[in-house]
Design an enzyme around this catalytic site. Structure first.
Site, PDB file in Angstrom:
ATOM      1  N   GLY A 138       0.802  -1.213   0.000  1.00 21.09           N
ATOM      2  CA  GLY A 138       0.000   0.000   0.000  1.00 21.09           C
ATOM      3  C   GLY A 138       0.837   1.267   0.000  1.00 21.09           C
ATOM      4  N   GLY A 228       4.480  -7.772   4.858  1.00 18.24           N
ATOM      5  CA  GLY A 228       4.375  -8.798   3.826  1.00 18.24           C
ATOM      6  C   GLY A 228       5.518  -8.707   2.833  1.00 18.24           C
ATOM      7  N   THR A 229       5.871  -7.496   2.459  1.00 17.56           N
ATOM      8  CA  THR A 229       6.999  -7.279   1.547  1.00 17.56           C
ATOM      9  C   THR A 229       8.298  -7.750   2.173  1.00 17.56           C
ATOM     10  OG1 THR A 229       5.890  -5.364   0.568  1.00 17.56           O
ATOM     11  CG2 THR A 229       8.267  -5.529   0.243  1.00 17.56           C
ATOM     12  N   THR A 255       5.539   1.254   6.493  1.00 20.37           N
ATOM     13  CA  THR A 255       4.206   0.955   6.989  1.00 20.37           C
ATOM     14  C   THR A 255       3.683   2.168   7.729  1.00 20.37           C
ATOM     15  OG1 THR A 255       2.956  -0.316   8.633  1.00 20.37           O
ATOM     16  CG2 THR A 255       5.340  -0.256   8.895  1.00 20.37           C
ATOM     17  N   ASP A 257       1.204   2.361   9.467  1.00 24.05           N
ATOM     18  CA  ASP A 257       0.676   1.956  10.773  1.00 24.05           C
ATOM     19  C   ASP A 257       1.735   1.952  11.867  1.00 24.05           C
ATOM     20  OD1 ASP A 257      -1.553   1.495   9.273  1.00 24.05           O
ATOM     21  OD2 ASP A 257      -1.493  -0.685   9.421  1.00 24.05           O
ATOM     22  N   TYR A 414      -7.537   7.007   2.789  1.00 23.56           N
ATOM     23  CA  TYR A 414      -6.813   7.212   1.538  1.00 23.56           C
ATOM     24  C   TYR A 414      -6.295   8.644   1.412  1.00 23.56           C
ATOM     25  CZ  TYR A 414      -8.490   2.613   0.381  1.00 23.56           C
ATOM     26  OH  TYR A 414      -8.735   1.263   0.408  1.00 23.56           O
ATOM     27  N   MET A 415      -6.927   9.582   2.111  1.00 22.29           N
ATOM     28  CA  MET A 415      -6.402  10.947   2.137  1.00 22.29           C
ATOM     29  C   MET A 415      -5.079  10.994   2.894  1.00 22.29           C
ATOM     30  SD  MET A 415      -9.886  13.067   2.973  1.00 22.29           S
ATOM     31  CE  MET A 415      -8.966  14.594   3.154  1.00 22.29           C
ATOM     32  N   ILE A 416      -4.992  10.228   3.974  1.00 22.84           N
ATOM     33  CA  ILE A 416      -3.787  10.246   4.814  1.00 22.84           C
ATOM     34  C   ILE A 416      -2.608   9.589   4.107  1.00 22.84           C
ATOM     35  CG2 ILE A 416      -2.759   9.245   6.898  1.00 22.84           C
ATOM     36  CD1 ILE A 416      -5.386   9.778   8.334  1.00 22.84           C
ATOM     37  N   ARG A 417      -2.826   8.426   3.544  1.00 28.97           N
ATOM     38  CA  ARG A 417      -1.688   7.680   3.007  1.00 28.97           C
ATOM     39  C   ARG A 417      -1.214   8.189   1.649  1.00 28.97           C
ATOM     40  NH1 ARG A 417      -3.276   1.664   0.977  1.00 28.97           N
ATOM     41  NH2 ARG A 417      -4.134   2.228  -1.053  1.00 28.97           N
TER      42      ARG A 417
END
Length: 493
Positions: A138, A228-229, A255, A257, A414-417
């Site tokens: 992401g 995951g990557t 990440t 998070d 989606y605005m944040i990332r």
């Protein structure tokens, strides 16, 4: 001699350990084979309560690999002096808070890591070095900054001219032509959100990826991605080792998070917390402007609640913060509904922040939904925000059918990332990229670079891939959250 904070701890806690470390720095020249040097370092630490977590080195399986003098010696912007180049005796402590009473277990306090930075000897000829850079998973603020700084650092610091971007994540290694990169092309990428190289989830085919790396002649691979990557990067590194290829692999953890373990924080996290304030402010205005208004904000955080926690502490307008690390319940004494009703009576409004991974076991779902996985293999979460909004409305209409009530739900995920990194994250991304470059050029491979207690280190990739950075609900930060919000502990009495 300058005593660094790292060595000053050794001096204060154990003079024998300190002088062992000093002796290593003096007696082990950088021209020594890194494998031998590291072995000597470990022997010197054997009498001390430290365990060196050394990153793999290309000479571990290519012992006759040729070394070169670091071109920074002749770089017009650098003037290396004594102490400029790091040695194998420069280490960083994982745990710097020690209980001298011995009452509590020291846990990981014995682990130490090599400091990140330039070494006097390198193991790649810049004129024949071919670099691949890939972004996976992401989006996260700062991805373009990391790419930019890798390109500029390789080009300006070491004179590498063959630098390529892998398009569309892991699958791009075998399905797309790489894009040639240079400083002029990436000049303003740090001002852009997302990743110009494009990204994707899934598409991990180990043998196709390594075959492509080998056939295209790449001998340095920089992988930018989340947990995951990183697990995929471990497999790539293992396969390269199995084939005994002269290819360095470095990972830069991404990440939003902040759930990657061992390192202090992930890049993009500070930007995410800053952007989350806008959503919380909007929720507060909506709630305050309504009769019995509740502003509900869902923030990113699948398995950890760091963004929700720090955004709550930063805002001071949040009445309740729900994170994956703590359970909560809705009905009954001490439940969420009782708490919110009290707040509405006192203030006329309330703001509720919830991390996306909170309460997932409370949301009804079908058997098919329980088995559903995304392309990265993660369980597909249901929308806890939409579920909470529905439950809040049902509760109020049942218990207060004649009273006005409003829930405004805001999901800024989606605005944040998708935003560009802020100033601090941009600086952080630069330091991460340059640390990775110095490490790979020095022959290290299968490692992650990142800050530990404020100092940048090289950490074995496998160790980071298996670690998790969860919110410790027993420490002071979570206590601060509850003191700010005055929310219940949601423990049934």
């Amino acid at each position: 001699m300058v005593i660094t904070p790292t060595l000053s701890y050794l001096l204060s806690s154990s003079p024998q350990c300190y002088f062992a470390a000093v002796d290593m720095a003096v007696s082990l020249p950088e021209s020594t084979n890194p494998t031998t040097t590291t072995q000597n370092s470990e022997e010197s630490f054997s009498s001390c309560p430290f365990k060196l977590q050394k990153p793999p080195h290309l000479t571990d399986y290519l012992p006759d690999l040729k070394s070169y003098t670091n071109p920074l010696d002749n770089n017009p912007f650098y003037h290396p002096t004594d102490g400029f180049y790091l040695t194998h005796s420069d280490i960083i402590l994982r745990q710097i808070i020690i209980d001298l009473s011995g009452t509590f277990s020291s846990g990981a306090s014995q682990f130490v890591y090599h400091r990140a930075g330039p070494r006097q000897q390198i193991f790649f000829d810049p004129s024949s070095t071919r670099v691949a850079i890939v972004t996976c998973g992401g989006l996260c603020p700062g991805m373009n900054t990391v790419i930019r700084e890798l390109v500029v650092g390789l080009w300006e610091l070491y004179g590498v001219r063959q630098i390529y971007g892998i398009v569309a994540g892991y699958r791009g290694f075998y399905s797309r032509e790489p894009t040639e990169l240079n400083p002029k092309l990436v000049h303003d990428w740090h001002k852009k959100g997302g990743t110009v190289l494009e990204t994707s989830r899934g598409g991990f085919d180990l043998h196709k990826i390594v075959d492509s790396i080998q056939s295209r002649g790449f001998n340095q691979v920089y992988i930018i991605g989340g947990d995951g990557t990183l697990r995929g990067a471990v497999k790539i590194f293992d396969e390269i080792c199995r084939r005994k290829l002269n290819i360095g692999v470095a990972a830069i953890p991404k990440t939003v998070d902040n759930d990657v373990g061992i390192i202090d924080k992930s890049f993009g996290f500070q930007t995410a917390v800053e952007m989350a304030q806008q959503a919380i402010n909007a929720a507060y205005v909506e709630a305050e402007s309504a009769v019995n208004g509740i502003g509900l904000v869902k923030l990113m955080g699948r398995s950890t609640g760091h963004i929700a926690l720090y955004a709550t502490l930063s805002s001071r307008d949040v009445d309740c913060c729900l994170i994956p690390e703590t359970e909560f319940y809705l009905e009954g004494k001490g439940g969420l509904f009782e708490f919110l009703e009290k707040r509405l009576k006192e203030n006329g409004h309330a703001v509720l922040v919830v991390a996306e991974g909170a309460g997932q076991d409370m949301i009804p779902r079908t058997d098919a939904q329980k088995k559903e996985r995304d392309e990265s293999g993660n369980p597909v979460f249901l929308d806890v925000g939409a579920w909470l909004k529905s439950e809040l409305r049902n509760w109020w209409s049942r218990d207060h059918p004649n009273d006005l009530f409003t829930v405004k739900y805001i999901d800024p995920t989606y605005m944040i990332r998708a935003v560009p990194a802020n100033a601090m994250d941009n600086l952080y991304c630069t330091l991460l990229a340059h640390s990775a470059i110095h490490g790979v050029m020095a022959g290290y491979t299968g490692f992650v670079c990142g800050p530990i207690n404020g100092n940048y280190a090289y950490i074995p990739l496998k160790e980071v891939a298996e670690a998790k950075n969860e919110v410790n609900v027993m420490d002071h930060k979570w206590a601060w959250v509850r003191s700010v919000t005055n929310q219940p502990d949601f423990v049934r009495k």
